[in-house]
Design an enzyme around this catalytic site. Structure first.
Site, short mmCIF file in Angstrom:
data_model
loop_
_atom_site.label_atom_id
_atom_site.label_comp_id
_atom_site.label_asym_id
_atom_site.label_seq_id
_atom_site.Cartn_x
_atom_site.Cartn_y
_atom_site.Cartn_z
N GLY A 10 -32.03 -135.21 -26.74
CA GLY A 10 -32.97 -134.22 -26.43
C GLY A 10 -34.15 -133.93 -27.17
N ILE A 12 -34.88 -131.11 -29.79
CA ILE A 12 -34.93 -130.97 -31.04
C ILE A 12 -34.09 -132.01 -31.66
CG2 ILE A 12 -34.19 -129.25 -32.80
CD1 ILE A 12 -34.52 -127.04 -30.84
N ASP A 31 -24.75 -138.48 -26.21
CA ASP A 31 -25.46 -137.69 -25.34
C ASP A 31 -25.33 -138.35 -24.06
OD1 ASP A 31 -27.95 -136.79 -24.03
OD2 ASP A 31 -28.54 -136.00 -25.81
N GLY A 36 -31.67 -134.83 -21.97
CA GLY A 36 -32.27 -135.82 -22.66
C GLY A 36 -32.66 -137.14 -22.11
N THR A 95 -19.74 -126.76 -20.16
CA THR A 95 -20.51 -127.64 -21.17
C THR A 95 -20.63 -126.90 -22.59
OG1 THR A 95 -21.64 -128.87 -19.83
CG2 THR A 95 -22.53 -128.94 -22.01
N ALA A 117 -25.93 -125.77 -33.07
CA ALA A 117 -26.92 -124.88 -32.52
C ALA A 117 -26.66 -123.79 -31.66
CB ALA A 117 -27.80 -125.94 -31.81
N TYR A 149 -25.01 -117.89 -20.57
CA TYR A 149 -25.76 -118.81 -21.60
C TYR A 149 -25.50 -118.09 -23.30
CZ TYR A 149 -28.95 -121.56 -24.59
OH TYR A 149 -29.54 -122.32 -25.38
N LYS A 153 -22.92 -119.09 -26.00
CA LYS A 153 -23.08 -119.51 -27.35
C LYS A 153 -22.59 -118.66 -28.18
CE LYS A 153 -25.99 -123.03 -27.22
NZ LYS A 153 -26.00 -124.29 -27.77
P1 NAD Z 1 -32.40 -130.25 -24.62
O1 NAD Z 1 -31.89 -130.21 -23.42
O2 NAD Z 1 -33.59 -131.06 -24.93
O3 NAD Z 1 -31.02 -131.20 -25.58
C1 NAD Z 1 -29.79 -130.97 -25.20
C2 NAD Z 1 -29.29 -132.45 -25.04
O4 NAD Z 1 -27.86 -132.27 -24.90
C3 NAD Z 1 -29.93 -133.25 -24.11
O5 NAD Z 1 -30.12 -134.33 -24.44
C4 NAD Z 1 -28.74 -133.43 -22.84
O6 NAD Z 1 -28.74 -134.62 -22.40
C5 NAD Z 1 -27.32 -133.27 -23.96
N1 NAD Z 1 -26.08 -132.86 -23.30
C6 NAD Z 1 -26.05 -131.97 -22.36
N2 NAD Z 1 -24.84 -131.70 -21.93
C7 NAD Z 1 -24.14 -132.89 -22.72
C8 NAD Z 1 -22.88 -133.19 -22.59
N3 NAD Z 1 -21.88 -132.53 -21.85
N4 NAD Z 1 -22.50 -134.33 -23.71
C9 NAD Z 1 -23.38 -134.96 -24.34
N5 NAD Z 1 -24.76 -134.50 -24.35
C10 NAD Z 1 -24.93 -133.34 -23.43
O7 NAD Z 1 -32.42 -129.09 -25.42
P2 NAD Z 1 -33.10 -128.61 -26.93
O8 NAD Z 1 -34.24 -127.74 -26.93
O9 NAD Z 1 -33.34 -129.86 -27.86
O10 NAD Z 1 -31.63 -127.94 -27.63
C11 NAD Z 1 -30.92 -128.29 -28.60
C12 NAD Z 1 -30.04 -127.19 -29.09
O11 NAD Z 1 -30.90 -126.06 -29.46
C13 NAD Z 1 -28.98 -126.87 -27.91
O12 NAD Z 1 -27.62 -126.44 -28.20
C14 NAD Z 1 -29.80 -125.56 -27.74
O13 NAD Z 1 -28.94 -124.63 -26.83
C15 NAD Z 1 -30.27 -124.96 -28.90
N6 NAD Z 1 -31.74 -124.15 -28.55
C16 NAD Z 1 -32.83 -124.66 -28.17
C17 NAD Z 1 -33.90 -123.86 -28.26
C18 NAD Z 1 -35.33 -124.43 -27.74
O14 NAD Z 1 -36.15 -123.51 -28.09
N7 NAD Z 1 -35.59 -125.65 -27.64
C19 NAD Z 1 -33.79 -122.48 -28.51
C20 NAD Z 1 -32.60 -121.81 -28.78
C21 NAD Z 1 -31.44 -122.81 -28.77
#
Ligand code: NAD
Length: 358
Positions: A10, A12, A31, A36, A95, A117, A149, A153
């Site tokens: 994904g 981050i 993943d 992602g 999830t 996270a 959501y 969390k």
């Molecule tokens: P993203 O969607 O790019 O990354 C999430 C990843 O998890 C993806 O690669 C997806 O394919 C994978 N995934 C989803 N379900 C899955 C499963 N059942 N098994 C394995 N992999 C799975 O999102 P991100 O922005 O990189 O977020 C990363 C973390 O940070 C998450 O936990 C999110 O809740 C948290 N977060 C992000 C933000 C932001 O601004 N980007 C803000 C708050 C929290």
């Protein structure tokens, strides 16, 4: 050190993978590629210390095997993005609760350190100035999909916290506020990548509601720098940290800034929340993090400005737009739970970010 990064394909997660590999550690990514992309890991894929496993955090035996072979677990896998949560609330909830429980149980079983996270959505509609880690949560009805959501969390946080307190799990929770940068998909409701793509294409930028709602944006490289610092500190175990920027901007001003910085001819248009997300959608006026706790422990401060963030988002959008015009992005494939070599990556998805350390 060997790290397991769930959700490492994904946005981050993939930047953290690059940073950890750059420090000479080994990384296994788990993943399911639901949001992602393997293209995000194109840079990592050429490193012999990197391995990608396509599979789900809901697959307990697989998770357990991978946790056992690693020293530290970074749990990022989640259903993310307002649009996705609203459109697929049940799958997202499962999830984000069961998946995390599976990873936490395994980390506890094998006595591994774990960083989890979480999100600023935890605070719900609390718009009262700077939010500290102990600020109140103000939520709407559980019938409103968005709050599921936040609740999922919160369950994750409670689990991490209770496992630490009662069973000695070495857990740290990080609450990301809006984090932005290369590789972030616009598909699930993230405003800057969406605006940047609209500006680059000369399409109108769609502002939800009045555009007076205010948000703060942090560059992903600054977020990763904070994570690296926290992973070095044993004092971070059992603790929760906000990670975000406190520079506020309204969504309307943000649209204007992006149009100007991209030298775009785009106009803006307004869409009600009902039109964007369906009836009953709720949002908050502002959300500002207080990151004193993180700064006091690690000395962390964000280094990139909003102009830097927008420059990267616009460059990412341009490179994707030019790529779309010339070649399609290869689709990821491969059965769940198996090793899959990284697919050829799109230019915009591979962009490395320099200088992780603050
Ligand atoms: P993203 O969607 O790019 O990354 C999430 C990843 O998890 C993806 O690669 C997806 O394919 C994978 N995934 C989803 N379900 C899955 C499963 N059942 N098994 C394995 N992999 C799975 O999102 P991100 O922005 O990189 O977020 C990363 C973390 O940070 C998450 O936990 C999110 O809740 C948290 N977060 C992000 C933000 C932001 O601004 N980007 C803000 C708050 C929290």
């Amino acid at each position: 050190m060997k790290y397991l990064v769930t959700g490492g394909a994904g946005f981050i997660g993939s930047h953290l993978v690059d940073a950890v590999l750059a420090e000479g550690h080994s990384v296994v990514v788990l993943d399911d590629l639901s949001t992602g992309q393997q293209g995000n890991l194109a840079q990592a894929a050429s490193n012999p210390l990197f391995r990608f496993v396509r599979g789900s955090v809901l697959d307990a035996p697989l998770v357990d095997r991978l946790v056992l072979e690693c020293d530290t677990v970074i749990h990022f896998a989640a259903a993310v993005g307002v649009k996705l949560i609203v459109e697929q609330p049940l799958t997202s909830f499962v999830t984000n609760t069961k998946g995390t429980e599976t990873v936490i149980e395994s980390a506890h079983r094998h006595e591994r350190r774990i960083l989890i996270a979480s999100t600023s959505e935890i605070y719900g509609k609390n718009s009262s100035g700077r939010l500290t880690e102990t600020s109140d949560r103000i939520l709407g009805s559980p019938a409103v999909a968005r709050w599921s959501y936040s609740t999922a969390k919160a369950v994750d946080e409670i689990m991490a916290c209770l496992y630490h307190r009662e069973r000695g799990l070495r857990s740290t929770v990080v609450r990301f506020f809006n984090t932005v940068g290369p590789r972030q998909s616009p598909a699930y409701g993230m405003v800057i990548p969406r605006f940047a793509r609209q500006a680059v294409r000369g399409e109108p930028l769609t502002i939800h509601a009045s555009g007076r709602q205010r948000r703060c944006f942090l560059h992903v490289a600054d977020a990763v720098a904070a994570l690296l610092l926290l992973l070095e500190r044993p004092e971070a175990e059992g603790e929760i940290f906000n990670i975000g920027s406190d520079g506020e901007i309204s969504i309307g001003e943000l649209a204007d800034r992006i149009i100007a910085q991209a030298k775009s001819s785009s106009s803006v248009e307004y869409l009600s929340y009902d039109e964007a997300y369906g009836p009953g959608f709720e949002d908050m006026e502002r959300r500002v993090p207080d990151t004193t706790k993180l700064r006091d422990l690690t000395g962390w401060r964000p280094r990139r400005t909003l102009a830097d963030i927008l420059a990267d988002a616009i460059a990412d959008a341009r490179s994707e737009w030019h790529g779309t015009l010339s070649a399609p992005i290869p689709a990821a494939s491969g059965p769940l739970g198996q090793l899959v070599p990284a697919a050829g990556a799109h230019a915009s998805e591979t962009a490395p970010v320099a200088g992780w350390r603050a």
